[in-house]
Design a protein around this motif. Sequence first.
Motif, short mmCIF file in Angstrom:
data_model
loop_
_atom_site.label_atom_id
_atom_site.label_comp_id
_atom_site.label_asym_id
_atom_site.label_seq_id
_atom_site.Cartn_x
_atom_site.Cartn_y
_atom_site.Cartn_z
N PHE A 107 0.96 31.18 46.06
CA PHE A 107 2.07 30.25 45.90
C PHE A 107 2.76 30.55 44.57
O PHE A 107 2.11 30.60 43.53
CB PHE A 107 1.57 28.80 45.91
CG PHE A 107 0.89 28.42 47.20
CD1 PHE A 107 1.62 27.90 48.26
CD2 PHE A 107 -0.48 28.60 47.35
CE1 PHE A 107 1.00 27.54 49.45
CE2 PHE A 107 -1.12 28.25 48.54
CZ PHE A 107 -0.38 27.72 49.59
N ARG A 108 4.09 30.75 44.64
CA ARG A 108 4.83 31.14 43.43
C ARG A 108 5.99 30.20 43.18
O ARG A 108 6.58 29.63 44.11
CB ARG A 108 5.37 32.57 43.58
CG ARG A 108 4.30 33.63 43.69
CD ARG A 108 4.90 35.03 43.82
NE ARG A 108 3.86 36.03 43.99
CZ ARG A 108 3.23 36.65 43.00
NH1 ARG A 108 3.57 36.37 41.74
NH2 ARG A 108 2.29 37.54 43.24
N ASP A 109 6.33 30.09 41.91
CA ASP A 109 7.55 29.41 41.49
C ASP A 109 8.71 30.37 41.73
O ASP A 109 8.70 31.50 41.24
CB ASP A 109 7.46 29.04 40.01
CG ASP A 109 8.61 28.17 39.54
OD1 ASP A 109 9.76 28.50 39.88
OD2 ASP A 109 8.36 27.19 38.83
N ALA A 110 9.71 29.93 42.50
CA ALA A 110 10.81 30.84 42.85
C ALA A 110 11.73 31.12 41.67
O ALA A 110 12.56 32.03 41.76
CB ALA A 110 11.61 30.25 44.01
N THR A 111 11.62 30.38 40.59
CA THR A 111 12.47 30.62 39.43
C THR A 111 12.15 31.95 38.77
O THR A 111 13.04 32.74 38.45
CB THR A 111 12.33 29.49 38.41
OG1 THR A 111 12.63 28.24 39.04
CG2 THR A 111 13.26 29.71 37.23
N ASP A 112 10.86 32.20 38.58
CA ASP A 112 10.46 33.41 37.86
C ASP A 112 9.35 34.20 38.55
O ASP A 112 8.92 35.23 38.05
CB ASP A 112 10.01 33.05 36.45
CG ASP A 112 8.95 31.94 36.44
OD1 ASP A 112 8.33 31.69 37.49
OD2 ASP A 112 8.76 31.32 35.38
N GLY A 113 8.86 33.72 39.70
CA GLY A 113 7.85 34.46 40.44
C GLY A 113 6.42 34.25 39.97
O GLY A 113 5.49 34.86 40.53
N ARG A 114 6.20 33.38 39.00
CA ARG A 114 4.83 33.18 38.51
C ARG A 114 4.00 32.40 39.53
O ARG A 114 4.51 31.57 40.28
CB ARG A 114 4.83 32.44 37.17
CG ARG A 114 5.39 31.04 37.26
CD ARG A 114 5.41 30.33 35.91
NE ARG A 114 6.06 29.04 36.02
CZ ARG A 114 5.46 27.93 36.44
NH1 ARG A 114 4.17 27.95 36.77
NH2 ARG A 114 6.13 26.79 36.51
#
Length: 568
Positions: A314-321
């Motif tokens: 599962f990633r944050d779509a803002t920066d891919g983390r």
Amino acid sequence: MNPTFIDPAVLAVADAATLESLLTEADWTSFVPERDLPALRDRLTTLEQDHGVTPAHRLATDGVRARGTTLSHPAVHRSEITAFGLSPSGSHLATAEWGAGERGIVQIWEVATGRCVNALPWVDGGVGMWGVARAVQWSADGLHLGMAFRTNAVGVWDPFRGSSDRHSFEASEPRAEAQVTDGADSPPAWALHPDGRSAYVASGGTGAPGVQGCIPPLDSGVLYWRYDEPEPGPLAKGPLPPEIQEAVGAELVIDRSPTWSADGTRLYLTNRSEVAVVDVATGDPLWIARIDWLAAWSPDQRFVAHLDEGLLQFRDATDGRLISEPVPDVGSRFNMSLHSALRGSAARFAAVRCTRAAEPGVEIFDGGQLTYRVAVTPARTPDVSDFATWAWAPSGDRGAVLTESGDIEIWSLGDGVPQRQRSLAAPAGTLGVLWGAGDVVVATGKETLRFWRADTGETVGDYDFLREADAELPIHEDFVYNQFDGSIVALDRETWCLPVEPDMAIAPPERRADVEAHLAWVVDRRFAWPLSWGRFDIWPDAQTVLAKARTLSPDVGVLRTAVRELTG
């Protein structure tokens, strides 16, 4: 702004007598269907359950019909359905067929009533193709319908457009189309812009550096692109950042339909081995991550879930983390699917492992954390297409799953332990499930549609498109197919029904309930109105219609000619 038709607060609690009085005194020139019809219909539906059809139902029907209605014709599809598209509000469903690549028929359904409200009867070249997902897409406001058609073209239609002559194919013409794949032999990966006025299209592997594809305008007319010309549209072209080139090479190829951000500034791209977020203004990927085929973006594009080497991430779509620890042993792309929803402002993901998995079931993740395990055996996940074995309720607190046994189960996934609320027997051939507005669940198949109310299990629409009756047609065969094309309905395998505008049908009169279950009056090609609330005649044959018809509508004139030919 039109004045208020009936105060919504008063309408919501009006009894039958009060509503009759309100409708008698109402100014029907202030009636706005989009604003007023659903609430009026809902109140009348509740009153019918308690009191049957009342004078208020008749008054409302007279007012609605005086504004202008047509008859729905649900049995239009003539070949297997290849594509589905649910509008963003869930109010309307588009079903489309490839039609063997010659012509494809598209039907628009009002989900809450399970009735067909419009049809595009002749889309050149057909829509989509077998095994292709997202060939049908809606704009954010639900007013534009984008489709991949004629093998490799992309176009935009008004889904509620029609012609005063229902035999005209004018409505089947797109407002605009783009042919920018240089003759590809299958539909492209593409995404309709939220405003419905342009689209991202993966225009083919050109070998040029940067993100593959272009953004052609779709305001009007036809746009052609030749392989040796600069690609149209504002997606900038240039070398990928060095770290991106190390991962994917000089060109980022897109083979799955992407998603736009709500403001149209970003594209959320997916292919078989990567997910990426691209800034449209610069054409540069903001970040990229490896995947193994499967990925799902949250509806608000804030998060993405994907598989990679047997791990669910599962990633944050803002920066891919990564927002949580990867989840091991969830399954593989061969036995699972991923589905996203919002519950309030929180993103949720369902990992659905089908009967091919060692341990079938559904796992629900909130914030990247496992919160529920649903003890169910989902049906085998179809190949890449619009048929999905899981559907989230719009509220995000329930889900519907198509099971291995052919049932659709409704599960509560709020606070506490998952609860199975209902099991619905799906029609033979069901391959997927959708959940739209009005708390209506839809079983989807290549030849069938069935609409249920999730809270009660009541069937509100049930259709078998390729069914034909083993009986003689009501009138001469040539006239049925030349003059009533797409109208005739097989109520079952022994009985035909031929709707005749504006308020009659040829069918066995004793089958009135079945006729009313298939047909409806339609307002603005958007809303269905029950036949049972007004006067609708059912006659056994064409001769009786001509003898008793109250109007000389064009269809009755056609019947007159048909009877003359039939009787000599």
